[in-house]
Design an enzyme around this catalytic site. Structure first.
Site, PDB file in Angstrom:
ATOM      1  N   CYS A   1       0.996  -1.111   0.065  1.00 38.49           N
ATOM      2  CA  CYS A   1      -0.069   0.028  -0.004  1.00 38.49           C
ATOM      3  C   CYS A   1       0.979   1.210   0.061  1.00 38.49           C
ATOM      4  CB  CYS A   1      -0.991  -0.015   1.177  1.00 38.49           C
ATOM      5  SG  CYS A   1      -2.089  -1.279   1.193  1.00 38.49           S
TER       6      CYS A   1
ATOM      7  N   HIS B   1      -3.233   7.505   1.990  1.00 37.62           N
ATOM      8  CA  HIS B   1      -3.570   6.328   1.425  1.00 37.62           C
ATOM      9  C   HIS B   1      -4.831   5.956   1.919  1.00 37.62           C
ATOM     10  CE1 HIS B   1      -3.824   1.889   0.609  1.00 37.62           C
ATOM     11  NE2 HIS B   1      -3.720   1.587   1.600  1.00 37.62           N
TER      12      HIS B   1
ATOM     13  N   ASN C   1     -10.095   0.117  -0.454  1.00 34.79           N
ATOM     14  CA  ASN C   1      -8.330   0.099  -0.495  1.00 34.79           C
ATOM     15  C   ASN C   1      -8.031  -0.362  -2.050  1.00 34.79           C
ATOM     16  OD1 ASN C   1      -5.696  -0.087  -0.163  1.00 34.79           O
ATOM     17  ND2 ASN C   1      -6.150  -1.120   2.096  1.00 34.79           N
TER      18      ASN C   1
END
Ligand code: ACO
Length: 325
Positions: free
Chosen positions: A114, A252, A282
């Protein structure tokens, strides 16, 4: 004179198919309420059969090149953050380079889960500032739908597919101060002691399979806010900037609760926070450039704005970047 990596344009791409929480609840034991309360996610996009990470990345890159209004042939560096490459090798970045009709310069993938986009941005920025390359495409692109265990409700509700890209240009900027345009500072960290808290249980060297994402959600949550805020404080200290002087916080997009807690701890005003996790889920390395593109397109992020980026993910890896747009 200081060389800075100045943003010329950004772009993004989302697969057509939208999967809502209600659709997931019809397949597994979950509910819209549970997912929204714990994560803020309402829907996510999922790539079609035959639609690969490189396809999403090429579409995002084309949009970024169009926004920058430059000749694709002027790109001499492509850094692609992804954990879901088309193949084990060659790098998906090479497929993107070919898809864009570029056959000079360098293209490679960067794997930091990520945090992939922040790591890719920092890498490209260092190459541009050292004058090794002149113009870079920095891309985050993922098809996490391919590594999810769709029967595991603790993970499959969290992720989505997508891609986003930035065009960076090495330019001489005034005085080497925070008033310059471009990437002002980047801070990267990792700590492999946490490698089994968020991982994929397969790979070419270990199982010869692709594997599925596994996560100790509570453990990730426990560490996330502290790690995120630490690297943001590093970015503020390096530049003399603060929660008051930034215009936008583009984190993020893992989970609304993590984002809210980080912004609260840093005293960043809620109206400065760009949130897309509700619509995208996500998307790992793609989430920051996807969110940037939303905020540029709707007129929030403008030339000269000070934009704070941060990410944290598997490894653990984490990092921040401060960019004068
Ligand atoms: N629907 C309904 N119930 C569920 C679901 C679901 N999708 N998933 C888990 N549950 C149940 C569990 O089984 C458990 O039930 P039990 O009490 O009967 O055992 C209950 O809900 C609570 O489970 P927890 O895991 O304790 O729930 P928690 O409040 O910790 O929320 C979550 C889980 C959302 C994953 C949270 O831990 C989290 O946000 N962690 C961060 C992880 C993250 O965002 N990772 C993304 C990748 S890392 C990154 O990008 C930063």
């Amino acid at each position: 004179m200081t060389i800075r990596s100045v943003v010329l344009g950004c772009g993004s791409y989302l697969p057509q198919r939208v999967v809502t929480n209600a659709e997931l609840a019809s397949r597994i034991e979950t509910s819209d309420d549970w997912i929204v309360q714990r994560t803020g996610i309402r829907e996510r996009h999922v790539a079609a059969d035959g639609e690969f990470t490189s396809h999403l990345a090429i579409n995002a890159a084309r949009a970024a090149l169009a926004a920058a209004d430059i000749d694709p042939q002027s790109i001499d560096l492509i850094v692609l953050g992804t954990s879901t490459p088309d193949n084990t090798f060659p790098a998906t970045a090479v497929a993107v380079q070919h898809g864009l009709g570029i056959n000079h310069g360098a293209a490679f993938d960067l794997q930091a889960v990520c945090s992939g986009f922040v790591f890719a941005l920092a890498t490209a920025d260092n190459f541009l500032r050292s004058r090794s390359f002149k113009r870079a495409l920095v891309i985050g692109a993922e098809t996490f739908s391919r590594i999810l265990d769709w029967n595991d409700r603790t993970t499959c509700v969290l992720f989505g597919d997508g891609a986003g890209a930035l065009v960076l240009d090495a330019q001489e900027q005034g005085g080497g101060t925070a008033a310059d345009r471009g990437v002002l500072t980047t801070h990267l960290r990792s700590d492999g002691r946490h490698k089994s808290k968020l991982y994929v249980d397969g790979g070419p060297s270990s199982t010869q399979t692709v594997g599925h994402l596994r996560m100790e959600g509570r453990e990730v949550f426990k560490h996330a806010v502290g790690m995120i805020t630490d690297v943001i404080v590093d970015a503020f200290e390096a530049t003399g900037q603060s929660a008051e002087t930034i215009d936008w916080f583009v984190p993020h997009q893992a989970n609304k609760r993590i984002i809210d807690a980080s912004a609260h701890k840093l005293h960043i005003a809620p109206e400065k926070v760009v949130l897309t996790v509700d619509r995208h889920g996500n998307t790992s390395a793609a989430s920051i450039p996807l969110a940037l593109d939303v905020a540029v397109k709707d007129g929030r992020i403008k030339k000269g704005d000070l934009v704070l980026l941060e990410a944290m993910g598997g490894g653990f890896t984490w990092g921040s970047a401060l960019v004068r747009w």
